[in-house]
Design an enzyme around this catalytic site. Structure first.
Site, PDB file in Angstrom:
ATOM      1  N   HIS A 262      38.488  32.516  40.205  1.00  0.00           N
ATOM      2  CA  HIS A 262      39.687  32.208  40.981  1.00  0.00           C
ATOM      3  C   HIS A 262      39.343  32.065  42.475  1.00  0.00           C
ATOM      4  CE1 HIS A 262      44.108  32.606  41.825  1.00  0.00           C
ATOM      5  NE2 HIS A 262      43.639  33.047  42.978  1.00  0.00           N
ATOM      6  N   GLU A 263      38.686  33.085  43.021  1.00  0.00           N
ATOM      7  CA  GLU A 263      38.371  33.046  44.455  1.00  0.00           C
ATOM      8  C   GLU A 263      37.385  31.918  44.766  1.00  0.00           C
ATOM      9  OE1 GLU A 263      40.359  34.591  46.205  1.00  0.00           O
ATOM     10  OE2 GLU A 263      41.108  36.087  44.792  1.00  0.00           O
ATOM     11  N   HIS A 266      39.285  28.830  45.409  1.00  0.00           N
ATOM     12  CA  HIS A 266      39.752  28.800  46.807  1.00  0.00           C
ATOM     13  C   HIS A 266      38.594  28.431  47.748  1.00  0.00           C
ATOM     14  CE1 HIS A 266      43.791  30.329  46.259  1.00  0.00           C
ATOM     15  NE2 HIS A 266      43.406  31.468  45.732  1.00  0.00           N
ATOM     16  N   GLU A 292      46.404  27.393  45.568  1.00  0.00           N
ATOM     17  CA  GLU A 292      46.447  28.102  44.280  1.00  0.00           C
ATOM     18  C   GLU A 292      46.136  27.167  43.116  1.00  0.00           C
ATOM     19  OE1 GLU A 292      46.764  31.365  43.104  1.00  0.00           O
ATOM     20  OE2 GLU A 292      46.327  31.735  45.201  1.00  0.00           O
TER      21      GLU A 292
HETATM   22 ZN    ZN Z   1      44.698  32.878  44.782  1.00  0.00          ZN
END
Ligand code: ZN
Length: 499
Positions: A262-263, A266, A292
């Site tokens: 997830h990170e 980003h 997101e």
């Molecule tokens: Zn996030």
């Protein structure tokens, strides 16, 4: 000619602000990762000095003069330049219309509210936190008033996701909610639920070794970034020096893996923003929702797919041979894609997660339109959770005290998470059409074509367009919930069959 030099001067001032802001980012990262416990007092003072310097620089009359002149000459501006002026004006107005005394008072109140929230959650009593929530609401309303906003909640939604508003979110969420509820019902009615008991005793060193390989394969540039351990996973820093964190639990190895993917989503976005435009709309992310969409796509569409595990399962088994010895491939895959009702948002799977967000969106709207008194939050939360998610919290810690956001005055932030899922799914089907061999590439641990596509169509574009127009341009369609519904059905219905 003069317009040209004014524009050059403005963008060089904005780039300088970007560099200055990145120093603040390092202070924040260091606080989460390295700061000795007895040094927090010094850090609070450093932060206060830093904030004062940043505010002075960012609200300097020089920037105001340049903006005024450029706005007068707007006929001579290109669309890109107009987008830069549009956002620079928005930021400048926010810094100059909100009194510094108010901002300082609010910052102080937020650190007190955060401590009150931690204490109230521990004591499991919302009443201890209620006055602080009420104070944050007053601050939020006051800021919206300083900014001349017609609707305070719209102002806050726009703060995190420029151009977005409450009624657009209402429309999307009301389409999505019954579809999600039907999928959840189908899943919960399935007699054979995935077994996740194999995720026990996964040594942390091996977990870290595995996820670093994954993160590097995804394309994270370790020459321009780091991955460290912190209490909460986050991605901070700057595109030229990206600071990610993760956390480890021996009995929950999927948490470190999925939060790192997830990170990294980003981080890849940040590392893909064009640094020559840093500090301007051309060098920044569209907003929280598109941000997101990137993190969620890597975490879910990629990280929970059969293609991904086709390559990584043998490596995972080699890393954790005894833990996975008696687990079949299908059992492992089902465990990775487990869906169920959990009280806590951050632990939720990708189906029910969106319902958790809808609870918060509805309650925040009501706090702002005055139809909900903050004193009645626990009962309202429990009723909304029962109705939307199908789960009634057993206490305040499991319900209205579970999230830190309100203690920091972050109202209007939650919807971005669900919007990100909606946008991510729509982007996913668009890019799959253009990358017909994507599954084979992922199964061969080749993420380059996917990353190249995202670089070209998402990352490099900056914030020329806001969320709705951006999605329309990249996918050729208005933002729609149908792709998220389609994706969730394709992924989960075959895993949860009636017989
Ligand atoms: Zn996030």
């Amino acid at each position: 000619m003069e317009t040209h030099s004014d524009y050059q001067e403005l963008t060089s001032l904005l780039k300088r602000l970007d560099r200055l802001g990145s120093i603040g980012g390092l202070l924040g990262w260091d606080e989460q990762v390295n700061l000795p416990s007895a040094s927090t007092g010094l850090r609070a003072e450093q932060n206060a000095v830093f904030t004062e310097i940043y505010h002075r620089e960012a609200s300097s009359p020089k920037i105001g003069d340049l903006l005024n002149r450029l706005e007068e000459a707007k006929d001579q501006l290109s669309p890109d330049q107009a987008a830069v002026i549009r956002d620079a004006r928005k930021n400048f107005d926010r810094l100059t219309r909100i009194p510094a005394e108010f901002a300082a008072r609010r910052a102080k109140s937020q650190s007190i509210a955060f401590k009150a929230w931690v204490k109230a959650r521990k004591a499991n009593d919302f009443n201890d936190f209620q006055p602080y929530l009420e104070e944050q609401l007053q601050f939020a309303r006051q800021e919206a008033e300083y900014m001349g906003a017609a609707h305070a909640y719209d102002y806050w939604v726009d703060r995190f996701d420029p151009g977005m508003n409450c009624s657009t979110i209402e429309r999307l969420f009301s389409e999505l909610q019954p579809e999600l509820q039907a999928i959840v019902q189908h899943i919960l009615a399935c007699p054979e639920q995935p077994d996740t008991s194999m995720f026990k005793g996964f040594p942390i060193g091996e977990q870290e070794n595995f996820l670093r390989q994954v993160v590097e394969s995804m394309g994270f540039d370790f020459d321009r970034g780091r991955l460290d351990v912190a209490i909460h996973p986050f991605c901070g820093g700057h595109g030229q020096d990206t600071r990610m964190t993760t956390r480890f639990h021996e009995d929950n190895p999927l948490d470190s893996l999925s939060s790192s993917m997830h990170e990294t989503g980003h981080a890849l976005y940040e590392q893909g923003l064009p640094d020559e435009f840093a500090g301007t709309a051309l060098g920044e992310a569209v907003g929280m929702a598109v941000h997101e969409s990137q993190s969620r796509m890597w975490e879910n569409q990629v990280g929970r797919s059969r293609a991904f595990w086709k390559y990584w399962e043998p490596v995972y088994r080699e890393t954790f041979p005894s833990q996975l010895a008696r687990v079949s491939s299908e059992e492992l895959y089902r465990a990775i894609n487990k869906v169920g009702l959990t009280p806590i948002r951050v632990d939720a799977d990708e189906v029910t997660y969106n319902l958790h967000i809808m609870i918060r969106f509805e309650l925040e709207k009501r706090l702002f339109d005055g139809s909900l008194d903050s004193r009645d939050m626990p009962a309202a939360w429990n009723e909304t959770s029962t109705r939307i998610l199908g789960y009634t919290p057993k206490n305040d810690s499991e319900g209205c005290l579970q999230d830190v956001h309100w203690s920091g005055g972050a109202f209007g932030y939650f919807p971005s998470y669900c919007l990100g899922n909606i946008i991510g799914a729509q982007l996913w089907y668009t890019l799959r059409e253009q990358l017909p061999d994507l599954d084979d590439q992922i199964a061969g641990n080749n993420f380059q074509p996917l990353l190249d596509w995202l670089r070209k169509h998402v990352h490099s574009r900056g914030r020329r367009l806001y969320t709705m127009a951006f999605t329309r341009e990249v996918t050729g369609e208005e933002l729609s919930t149908k792709y998220l519904v389609r994706y969730l059905k394709e992924r989960y219905l075959p895993l949860y069959t009636a017989s």
